[in-house]
Design a protein around this motif. Structure first.
Motif, mmCIF file in Angstrom:
data_model
loop_
_atom_site.group_PDB
_atom_site.id
_atom_site.type_symbol
_atom_site.label_atom_id
_atom_site.label_comp_id
_atom_site.label_asym_id
_atom_site.label_seq_id
_atom_site.Cartn_x
_atom_site.Cartn_y
_atom_site.Cartn_z
ATOM 1 N N GLU A 1 0.835 -1.213 0.000
ATOM 2 C CA GLU A 1 0.000 0.000 0.000
ATOM 3 C C GLU A 1 0.865 1.256 0.000
ATOM 4 N N ASN A 2 1.958 1.225 0.741
ATOM 5 C CA ASN A 2 2.809 2.412 0.861
ATOM 6 C C ASN A 2 3.891 2.501 -0.218
ATOM 7 N N GLY A 3 4.034 1.446 -1.006
ATOM 8 C CA GLY A 3 5.056 1.458 -2.049
ATOM 9 C C GLY A 3 6.469 1.325 -1.531
ATOM 10 N N THR A 4 6.650 0.554 -0.439
ATOM 11 C CA THR A 4 7.975 0.431 0.162
ATOM 12 C C THR A 4 8.579 -0.968 -0.001
ATOM 13 N N LEU A 5 8.060 -1.757 -0.929
ATOM 14 C CA LEU A 5 8.513 -3.140 -1.069
ATOM 15 C C LEU A 5 9.510 -3.338 -2.207
ATOM 16 N N SER A 6 9.939 -2.276 -2.839
ATOM 17 C CA SER A 6 10.868 -2.371 -3.973
ATOM 18 C C SER A 6 10.285 -3.182 -5.118
ATOM 19 N N VAL A 7 8.965 -3.090 -5.287
ATOM 20 C CA VAL A 7 8.307 -3.805 -6.374
ATOM 21 C C VAL A 7 8.686 -3.163 -7.706
ATOM 22 N N PRO A 8 8.976 -3.962 -8.725
ATOM 23 C CA PRO A 8 9.323 -3.380 -10.035
ATOM 24 C C PRO A 8 8.215 -2.482 -10.571
ATOM 25 N N PRO A 9 8.558 -1.486 -11.347
ATOM 26 C CA PRO A 9 7.542 -0.572 -11.890
ATOM 27 C C PRO A 9 6.687 -1.271 -12.947
ATOM 28 N N PRO A 10 5.541 -0.693 -13.294
ATOM 29 C CA PRO A 10 4.698 -1.269 -14.354
ATOM 30 C C PRO A 10 5.483 -1.460 -15.637
ATOM 31 N N ALA A 11 5.140 -2.545 -16.342
ATOM 32 C CA ALA A 11 5.829 -2.865 -17.602
ATOM 33 C C ALA A 11 4.835 -3.546 -18.533
ATOM 34 N N PRO A 12 5.071 -3.520 -19.836
ATOM 35 C CA PRO A 12 4.173 -4.194 -20.782
ATOM 36 C C PRO A 12 4.147 -5.700 -20.549
ATOM 37 N N LEU A 13 3.011 -6.317 -20.850
ATOM 38 C CA LEU A 13 2.916 -7.765 -20.778
ATOM 39 C C LEU A 13 3.773 -8.391 -21.869
ATOM 40 N N ASP B 1 4.752 -10.148 -25.068
ATOM 41 C CA ASP B 1 4.081 -10.319 -26.364
ATOM 42 C C ASP B 1 2.826 -9.457 -26.508
ATOM 43 N N ALA B 2 2.667 -8.447 -25.636
ATOM 44 C CA ALA B 2 1.492 -7.572 -25.747
ATOM 45 C C ALA B 2 1.873 -6.137 -25.422
ATOM 46 N N PRO B 3 2.837 -5.559 -26.126
ATOM 47 C CA PRO B 3 3.276 -4.192 -25.827
ATOM 48 C C PRO B 3 2.201 -3.154 -26.105
ATOM 49 N N ASN B 4 1.226 -3.514 -26.941
ATOM 50 C CA ASN B 4 0.187 -2.546 -27.295
ATOM 51 C C ASN B 4 -0.724 -2.206 -26.121
ATOM 52 N N LEU B 5 -0.730 -3.044 -25.073
ATOM 53 C CA LEU B 5 -1.576 -2.781 -23.903
ATOM 54 C C LEU B 5 -0.959 -1.743 -22.980
ATOM 55 N N GLY B 6 0.292 -1.418 -23.197
ATOM 56 C CA GLY B 6 0.940 -0.425 -22.360
ATOM 57 C C GLY B 6 1.432 -1.017 -21.052
ATOM 58 N N PRO B 7 2.112 -0.217 -20.222
ATOM 59 C CA PRO B 7 2.632 -0.715 -18.936
ATOM 60 C C PRO B 7 1.500 -1.124 -17.994
ATOM 61 N N LEU B 8 1.641 -2.289 -17.386
ATOM 62 C CA LEU B 8 0.668 -2.792 -16.413
ATOM 63 C C LEU B 8 1.404 -3.145 -15.124
ATOM 64 N N PRO B 9 0.762 -2.917 -13.959
ATOM 65 C CA PRO B 9 1.441 -3.171 -12.680
ATOM 66 C C PRO B 9 1.556 -4.653 -12.374
ATOM 67 N N MET B 10 2.518 -4.969 -11.519
ATOM 68 C CA MET B 10 2.649 -6.326 -10.998
ATOM 69 C C MET B 10 1.503 -6.593 -10.018
ATOM 70 N N SER B 11 1.169 -7.876 -9.796
ATOM 71 C CA SER B 11 0.059 -8.212 -8.905
ATOM 72 C C SER B 11 0.332 -9.535 -8.211
ATOM 73 N N TRP B 12 -0.572 -9.877 -7.252
ATOM 74 C CA TRP B 12 -0.492 -11.146 -6.545
ATOM 75 C C TRP B 12 -1.501 -12.106 -7.150
ATOM 76 N N TRP B 13 -1.261 -13.373 -6.924
ATOM 77 C CA TRP B 13 -2.197 -14.415 -7.358
ATOM 78 C C TRP B 13 -2.677 -15.141 -6.113
ATOM 79 N N GLU B 14 -3.971 -15.079 -5.828
ATOM 80 C CA GLU B 14 -4.502 -15.770 -4.648
ATOM 81 C C GLU B 14 -4.701 -17.231 -4.964
ATOM 82 N N MET B 15 -4.082 -18.087 -4.159
ATOM 83 C CA MET B 15 -4.148 -19.516 -4.398
ATOM 84 C C MET B 15 -5.546 -20.045 -4.127
ATOM 85 N N LEU B 16 -5.919 -21.087 -4.876
ATOM 86 C CA LEU B 16 -7.201 -21.741 -4.687
ATOM 87 C C LEU B 16 -6.994 -22.976 -3.804
#
Length: 259
Positions: free
Chosen positions: A227-239, A241-256
């Motif tokens: 939330e505070n941006g203090t985790l040294s997470v990499p900045p948004p980047a294109p997906l 093979d999909a540069p046309n979508l523009g930079p997108l942020p990193m995210s978490w995946w909730e396990m099932l």
């Protein structure tokens, strides 16, 4: 009647305290598991791993790190439990889920000795090994984790899989309903973030069982850092093979649950 009951209780306490070492436990070297079964398991790597969920070499390496922290001085009344036996009891406790009292009888040790040994080993591991084996992730670490999810699971921009688990406990005194969860058990929450190979990256342990996974995450160092941006997470980047979508942020995946 009251005097008789008091005298009986006093006699029972005196009976329990009559020995420095109980006669059953005095047969530790002849009958205890450590000096018999565990010694034999050293000659059978597969059965040793089945029993401890660790190889003998891994346990020796662990002992070389925490050994001095779990060593105690012998006295004129009794010899101290050797560090390797303390470690064996603690690792068996983790591997089997057996009760402390059952381990005490099996290893011919006092119940208090087994309980103390388990706490000593766990505290030493946390104090001496946490920073080396579970350090705070750096930007390079996050990037490597995201690359692993893309390569192995075809999941882009994923910083880790996260989930929470209820660990049943005995209700602490005067705790009310704080630890009482929706399954009608008293529990604490273990929340963990793992990489693409299911290795722990971040853990959060000890929240009240009544708390939801979302509430635990929001109150954790991981959630606050995100939330505070203090985790040294990499900045948004294109997906990939999909540069046309523009930079997108990193995210978490909730396990099932099925995972």
């Amino acid at each position: 009647m009251v005097r008789i009951n008091k005298r009986k209780a006093f006699d029972e306490r005196d009976e329990r305290r009559r020995y420095w070492i109980h006669p059953i436990n005095q047969q530790r070297q002849q009958q205890g598991l450590y000096h018999n079964l565990v010694a034999e398991l050293q000659l059978d790597p597969q059965r040793h791993h089945n029993y401890f969920r660790m190889s003998a070499q891994q346990m020796d390496q662990l002992l070389s790190i925490i050994g001095p922290e779990i060593t105690r001085q012998s006295t004129n009344y009794r010899d101290a439990i050797e560090p390797k036996q303390r470690l064996a009891v603690a690792i068996r406790y983790l591997a089997s889920g057996d009760s402390l009292i059952s381990l005490a009888y099996s290893y011919r040790l006092g119940h208090a000795t087994v309980s103390l040994s388990v706490h000593m080993v766990f505290s030493a591991i946390e104090r001496l090994m946490m920073e080396e084996f579970l350090p705070s992730p750096t930007r390079d670490k996050w990037t490597a984790i995201a690359h692993g999810f893309w390569q192995r699971w075809n999941f882009p921009h994923c910083l880790g899989a996260i989930d929470g688990m209820k660990i049943n406990i005995q209700a602490p005194a005067n705790s009310g309903s704080q630890y009482f969860d929706y399954k009608h058990h008293f529990s604490i929450v273990l929340m963990a973030l793992v990489d693409a190979d299911s290795r722990f990256v971040v853990i959060q342990v000890g929240d009240y069982g009544r708390s939801s996974d979302g509430g635990v995450f929001a109150g954790s160092d991981l959630g606050k850092g995100m939330e505070n941006g203090t985790l040294s997470v990499p900045p948004p980047a294109p997906l990939p093979d999909a540069p046309n979508l523009g930079p997108l942020p990193m995210s978490w995946w909730e396990m099932l649950p099925s995972l």
